[in-house]
Design a protein around this motif. Structure first.
Motif, PDB file in Angstrom:
ATOM      1  N   ARG A 119       3.374  -9.329  -1.178  1.00  0.00           N
ATOM      2  CA  ARG A 119       3.793  -8.114  -2.841  1.00  0.00           C
ATOM      3  C   ARG A 119       4.141  -7.345  -2.040  1.00  0.00           C
ATOM      4  O   ARG A 119       3.564  -6.486  -0.997  1.00  0.00           O
ATOM      5  CB  ARG A 119       2.574  -8.840  -3.224  1.00  0.00           C
ATOM      6  N   PRO A 120       5.116  -6.462  -2.440  1.00  0.00           N
ATOM      7  CA  PRO A 120       5.127  -4.648  -2.098  1.00  0.00           C
ATOM      8  C   PRO A 120       3.930  -3.585  -1.783  1.00  0.00           C
ATOM      9  O   PRO A 120       3.840  -3.463  -1.460  1.00  0.00           O
ATOM     10  CB  PRO A 120       7.270  -4.776  -2.062  1.00  0.00           C
ATOM     11  N   GLY A 121       3.506  -3.811  -3.093  1.00  0.00           N
ATOM     12  CA  GLY A 121       3.143  -2.283  -3.992  1.00  0.00           C
ATOM     13  C   GLY A 121       4.292  -1.220  -3.753  1.00  0.00           C
ATOM     14  O   GLY A 121       5.320  -1.585  -3.095  1.00  0.00           O
ATOM     15  N   ILE A 122       3.638  -0.408  -4.328  1.00  0.00           N
ATOM     16  CA  ILE A 122       4.371   0.944  -3.784  1.00  0.00           C
ATOM     17  C   ILE A 122       3.658   2.365  -4.571  1.00  0.00           C
ATOM     18  O   ILE A 122       2.194   1.748  -4.174  1.00  0.00           O
ATOM     19  CB  ILE A 122       5.112   1.596  -5.456  1.00  0.00           C
ATOM     20  N   VAL A 123       4.236   3.035  -3.746  1.00  0.00           N
ATOM     21  CA  VAL A 123       2.906   4.261  -3.898  1.00  0.00           C
ATOM     22  C   VAL A 123       3.649   5.558  -4.963  1.00  0.00           C
ATOM     23  O   VAL A 123       4.337   5.466  -4.546  1.00  0.00           O
ATOM     24  CB  VAL A 123       2.962   5.350  -2.228  1.00  0.00           C
ATOM     25  N   SER A 124       2.701   5.739  -5.342  1.00  0.00           N
ATOM     26  CA  SER A 124       3.368   6.456  -6.868  1.00  0.00           C
ATOM     27  C   SER A 124       2.122   6.790  -7.057  1.00  0.00           C
ATOM     28  O   SER A 124       0.911   7.256  -6.942  1.00  0.00           O
ATOM     29  CB  SER A 124       3.826   5.592  -8.179  1.00  0.00           C
ATOM     30  N   LEU A 125       2.398   8.687  -7.731  1.00  0.00           N
ATOM     31  CA  LEU A 125       1.301   9.593  -8.255  1.00  0.00           C
ATOM     32  C   LEU A 125       1.004   8.457 -10.197  1.00  0.00           C
ATOM     33  O   LEU A 125       2.108   9.104 -10.660  1.00  0.00           O
ATOM     34  CB  LEU A 125       1.676  11.240  -8.554  1.00  0.00           C
ATOM     35  N   ARG A 126      -0.055   9.380 -10.272  1.00  0.00           N
ATOM     36  CA  ARG A 126      -0.780   9.287 -12.259  1.00  0.00           C
ATOM     37  C   ARG A 126      -1.000  10.580 -12.605  1.00  0.00           C
ATOM     38  O   ARG A 126      -1.553  11.084 -11.008  1.00  0.00           O
ATOM     39  CB  ARG A 126      -1.079   8.709 -11.616  1.00  0.00           C
ATOM     40  N   GLN A 127      -0.662  10.686 -13.164  1.00  0.00           N
ATOM     41  CA  GLN A 127      -0.874  12.330 -14.202  1.00  0.00           C
ATOM     42  C   GLN A 127      -2.893  11.972 -14.592  1.00  0.00           C
ATOM     43  O   GLN A 127      -3.118  11.391 -14.689  1.00  0.00           O
ATOM     44  CB  GLN A 127      -0.144  12.272 -15.772  1.00  0.00           C
TER      45      GLN A 127
END
Length: 430
Positions: free
Chosen positions: A422-430
């Motif tokens: 499972r790759p997963g992602i890096v993201s920002l959350r508001q």
């Protein structure tokens, strides 16, 4: 008419002239038979393999009017021919006189021997003789009698397709040898060696003749399953099953668990060798630090501990290891360690299982169908986060109780690979 076409039909009649018309009628339908006159000295030394249909003349003792004598002789022959662990079979009475009391004695004898037929049908010999043993009349009478046990036909249908499919594979493999230059037997030797080498890999030279033969025929399995499925799908209509009605009543939990066990796990044979799919019980100690609370609907440890105490959970859980190495690594001796997935077996009790989380969408765990194991019903839960490798010597310290079959182990390996990849992602959350 669906009768076995793989040598699982028996005719027992002391009069060859009266048996021959029945054998001719069956032969016309491409149904091979064993024929016995009812004399003990002519019977095989052991029971026949998986008898399905027995045509029995109940008057095997000439001149005798004693019911018990006749019944004892007839039942004794059937008892000798049907194995203790034989599958379902039907008994068709092939006699001039339909003697109900004699049939009852035969039935009682077979019941006591643990060899009760699914059904006892009647094919009147006198009626067949009256029409000069007309083959079409015999076949129509057999068909009408067999119509009383419709679902037996489905089992026989599948066995016949298995027989057909295995014959097709042998024909196709043999054809390759005929097309090659040289002598057939030598060509087949080359084909079988190549199959064994493909399955076992480079260490084929180290194998004895038994292991070499095993590796040469194991590759047939994959093409057999495909051929069997193709032959089933080729059938466009089932004329013999028109009007068939399935029962839609729900199976009880124990029956479901037993059928799942037959479909997906193996309890037969020796488990001394380390094989993919082996399931090892290691003890009551949670050696691989599985956090049980992750699998139950409790967020509070105190509440979970109370639940465990009240339901004696520790006595209803057994920790396990599933050997999950790829099959090719085992067959070609490429493995250096055993790859195992820790988990636990949980007794299927309402108060416990209703607290188990639904794990169908979980990426870290797998919950099996229910199985019957050692007279109890279990679910098996695996924790992919604890996936690890063990030296073979360490795994041999545990005892393998059963083995997951290929279909189930492949499904688990697929879910394990999804968990790992499972790759997963890096993201920002508001």
């Amino acid at each position: 008419m669906n009768l076995p076409k793989n040598g699982r039909v028996v005719v027992i009649d002391d009069d060859e002239k009266e048996a021959f018309p029945l054998i001719r009628a069956l032969s016309k339908e491409n149904i091979p038979v064993y024929y016995f006159k009812g004399e003990l000295e002519e019977l095989p030394s052991g029971p026949l393999f998986e008898v399905r249909v027995i045509f029995l003349d109940i008057n095997l003792v000439q001149g005798s009017t004693n019911e018990k004598t006749k019944a004892s002789q007839a039942a004794g022959i059937v008892d000798r021919l049907v194995g203790n662990n034989s599958g379902p079979y039907i008994l068709i009475i092939w006699a001039k006189h339909d003697d109900a009391s004699t049939i009852d004695i035969i039935k009682d004898h077979l019941n006591k021997a643990g060899k009760t037929p699914l059904n006892i049908l009647n094919l009147g010999k006198s009626e067949c003789k009256a029409c000069d043993y007309n083959i079409e009349f015999i076949l129509e009478t057999i068909k009408n009698e067999l119509g009383k046990i419709e679902f037996f036909h489905i089992l026989t249908l599948w066995e016949n397709i298995v027989h057909q499919s295995s014959g097709e594979i042998i024909k196709n493999i043999s054809r390759h040898s005929i097309e090659m230059k040289g002598e057939w037997n030598e060509n087949m030797g080359s084909i079988f060696y190549s199959l064994a080498e493909a399955n076992a890999g480079k260490h084929i030279e180290d194998l004895d003749i038994t292991e070499s033969i095993k590796n040469s025929i194991l590759p047939f399995n994959n093409t057999f399953l495909d051929t069997l499925e193709t032959n089933i799908n080729k059938i466009t209509t089932f004329k013999d099953f028109e009007g068939l009605s399935f029962s839609k009543s729900k199976l009880d939990i124990k029956t479901v668990a037993k059928i799942n066990s037959k479909l997906l796990i193996s309890k037969d044979g020796s488990f001394n060798d380390i094989l993919p799919g082996n399931v090892y019980k290691f003890d009551k100690l949670n050696k691989y630090k599985i956090n049980l609370m992750d699998f139950f609907n409790y967020a509070n440890k105190e509440a979970f501990d109370r639940f465990c105490t009240e339901n004696e959970l520790n006595n209803k859980i057994e920790y396990i290891l599933l050997e999950a190495s790829p099959a090719c690594d085992h067959s070609q001796k490429k493995w250096k360690f055993s790859r195992v997935i820790p988990g636990f077996m949980c007794v299927e009790e309402e108060l416990i299982t209703k607290k188990l989380k639904g794990l169908s969408n979980s990426d870290f765990a797998y919950r099996s169908p229910i199985f019957e194991i050692e007279d109890n019903i279990y679910s098996l839960i695996l924790d992919f986060r604890c996936f690890t490798s063990l030296p073979f010597e360490e795994l041999r310290e545990y005892s393998a109780s059963f083995r997951f079959k290929h279909e189930l182990i492949v499904e688990i390996q697929h879910k394990l690979s999804s968990h790992i990849c499972r790759p997963g992602i890096v993201s920002l959350r508001q």
